[in-house]
Design a protein around this motif. Structure first.
Motif, mmCIF file in Angstrom:
data_model
loop_
_atom_site.group_PDB
_atom_site.id
_atom_site.type_symbol
_atom_site.label_atom_id
_atom_site.label_comp_id
_atom_site.label_asym_id
_atom_site.label_seq_id
_atom_site.Cartn_x
_atom_site.Cartn_y
_atom_site.Cartn_z
ATOM 1 N N MET A 67 70.185 54.839 35.260
ATOM 2 C CA MET A 67 70.050 54.356 36.633
ATOM 3 C C MET A 67 69.619 52.908 36.761
ATOM 4 N N GLY A 68 69.438 52.178 35.669
ATOM 5 C CA GLY A 68 69.009 50.791 35.768
ATOM 6 C C GLY A 68 68.146 50.427 34.582
ATOM 7 N N HIS A 69 67.144 49.556 34.825
ATOM 8 C CA HIS A 69 66.259 49.202 33.718
ATOM 9 C C HIS A 69 64.841 48.927 34.198
ATOM 10 N N VAL A 70 63.937 48.866 33.229
ATOM 11 C CA VAL A 70 62.523 48.571 33.454
ATOM 12 C C VAL A 70 62.173 47.331 32.651
ATOM 13 N N ALA A 71 61.474 46.378 33.271
ATOM 14 C CA ALA A 71 61.029 45.166 32.572
ATOM 15 C C ALA A 71 59.512 45.123 32.566
ATOM 16 N N GLU A 128 75.197 52.304 26.525
ATOM 17 C CA GLU A 128 76.127 51.200 26.795
ATOM 18 C C GLU A 128 75.594 50.175 27.782
ATOM 19 N N ARG A 129 74.572 50.530 28.593
ATOM 20 C CA ARG A 129 73.993 49.552 29.511
ATOM 21 C C ARG A 129 73.391 48.414 28.704
ATOM 22 N N HIS A 130 73.610 47.192 29.150
ATOM 23 C CA HIS A 130 73.148 46.013 28.417
ATOM 24 C C HIS A 130 71.689 46.143 28.017
ATOM 25 N N HIS A 131 70.845 46.599 28.929
ATOM 26 C CA HIS A 131 69.460 46.913 28.560
ATOM 27 C C HIS A 131 68.873 47.923 29.518
ATOM 28 N N SER A 132 68.088 48.827 28.970
ATOM 29 C CA SER A 132 67.287 49.759 29.760
ATOM 30 C C SER A 132 65.824 49.354 29.758
ATOM 31 N N ILE A 133 65.438 48.511 28.780
ATOM 32 C CA ILE A 133 64.067 48.012 28.671
ATOM 33 C C ILE A 133 64.138 46.521 28.360
ATOM 34 N N ALA A 134 63.381 45.728 29.100
ATOM 35 C CA ALA A 134 63.204 44.314 28.773
ATOM 36 C C ALA A 134 61.721 44.079 28.509
ATOM 37 N N VAL A 135 61.423 43.322 27.457
ATOM 38 C CA VAL A 135 60.039 43.050 27.076
ATOM 39 C C VAL A 135 59.837 41.546 27.049
ATOM 40 N N ALA A 136 58.922 41.049 27.885
ATOM 41 C CA ALA A 136 58.648 39.616 27.964
ATOM 42 C C ALA A 136 57.249 39.324 27.449
ATOM 43 N N ALA A 137 57.110 38.195 26.756
ATOM 44 C CA ALA A 137 55.806 37.779 26.231
ATOM 45 C C ALA A 137 55.694 36.269 26.334
ATOM 46 N N HIS A 180 59.280 44.326 36.758
ATOM 47 C CA HIS A 180 60.260 44.723 37.780
ATOM 48 C C HIS A 180 61.037 45.954 37.342
ATOM 49 N N LEU A 181 61.642 46.603 38.331
ATOM 50 C CA LEU A 181 62.617 47.662 38.138
ATOM 51 C C LEU A 181 63.968 47.142 38.587
#
Length: 351
Positions: free
Chosen positions: A152-156, A199-208, A223-224
């Protein structure tokens, strides 16, 4: 008979982001935000519970009354019982406790059964195999949203321990690195790494933040994201967010890596909500990770950001130095190192 072996065979491709649980006391604002601004279907369950739908699955967002003003749980749809049992086996093998959801909890989430276990940053992780489908028609301002095999999308999230966060999702879901973005915002260097489980480009993004163990975000998630069915849906919801007086975090723009066209609104709980359209889909036979400089090809400009907002973010970052970040060490282990590639900006896939 399945040739998969418990715990060790990859579950990549069998995992999809299924639902999100948000704890908030701002029910009236969230109902207006979700239905009148973003355009989702709303179901009121009780004075302390409500849900949003994007498709025929009974629940995509469950909101429960409480003080967190944050995401507290992510639910992952697992394709079949074999993959479900593999994930369960590997979590138990690492000595991490699991608990079964009650029948009432499963009903609220619109699933037949679920298992729960701890996740990074205090976000509980839940897995389930069979979502319940609603026959009630969708009442939405949006024409539709893209879910299906991509989830359904991704989580960052932002993290002071990104290596361990990446290690966690690699251990639990066999997440793969899609690509990287290096960006400097207000003088702060950010390293963002994008993980996919299908196949979704990303389901989780991790920023630091580079070089400093700071987390400038108050909430567990930064963000969602949900994916709109049409470009008109993005434009119309963007206009509704403005007209209804909700804060806009970033204007419409297009990302460098997944090419998604999107905007970011600020939710009643304070974290951001991205509505996007037409991200590329990864072709596993040709994809190679790459590094991009900057998050956007164009747009995604801050909207209404003041010096007060910047000071608040600085204070949040300073406070993060005094608290430890839970990465669930038993599942994150030594983590996944941030290995560079020799061909920056290289992108393969299909739109």
């Amino acid at each position: 008979m399945s040739t998969r072996t418990p715990a060790t065979a990859s579950v990549f491709g069998a995992v999809h982001l299924g639902y999100i649980i948000i704890e908030t006391n701002r029910f009236a604002d969230w109902r207006r935000f979700g239905t009148d601004a973003i355009g989702m279907h709303h179901d009121a369950l009780s004075p302390d519970l409500m849900r949003f739908r994007l498709d025929d699955q009974e629940c995509r967002f469950l909101l429960r009354r409480g003080p967190a003003e944050d995401v507290v749980t992510t639910g992952w749809h697992i394709d079949d019982h074999t993959a479900f049992e593999q994930i369960e086996a590997r979590i138990r093998a690492h000595g991490v406790p699991l608990s079964a959801g009650t029948d009432e909890e499963a009903e609220l989430r619109g699933v037949e059964r679920l298992l729960r276990f701890p996740g990074p940053k205090g976000i509980t992780q839940e897995i389930y195999t069979t979502p319940r489908v609603s026959t009630a028609p969708l009442r939405m301002l949006a024409s539709g949203f893209v879910t299906g095999d991509s989830g359904m999308g991704h989580v960052a999230i932002t993290s002071t321990k990104p290596t361990e966060i990446r290690g966690y999702f690699a251990t639990v879901f066999d997440a793969r690195l899609t690509d990287r973005i290096d960006e400097t915002i207000s003088g702060v260097k950010l390293k963002i790494r994008f993980l996919r489980v299908n196949e979704r480009h990303h389901s989780i993004a991790v920023a630091a933040t580079a070089g400093l163990p700071l987390d400038p975000i108050r909430t567990r998630v930064q963000h969602l994201n949900i994916q709109a069915a049409t470009l008109d849906d993005v434009a119309q919801s963007y206009q509704r967010v403005h007209e209804l007086g909700f804060d806009m975090a970033l204007s419409v723009g297009q990302h460098t890596n997944d090419r998604e066209l999107s905007y970011y609104a600020r939710t009643p709980s304070g974290f951001e909500w991205e509505v996007g359209w037409n991200p590329l889909v990864v072709d596993e036979s040709t994809w190679e990770p790459s590094t991009h400089q900057g998050i956007s090809v164009w747009g995604h400009l801050p909207v209404g950001r003041t010096i007060v907002d910047k000071l608040a973010q600085f204070r949040a970052g300073a406070r993060s130095l005094t608290r430890s970040e839970d990465t669930v060490p038993a599942l994150s282990g030594a983590g996944t190192a941030d290995v560079r590639v020799s061909a920056p900006h290289r992108r393969r896939g299909r739109a």
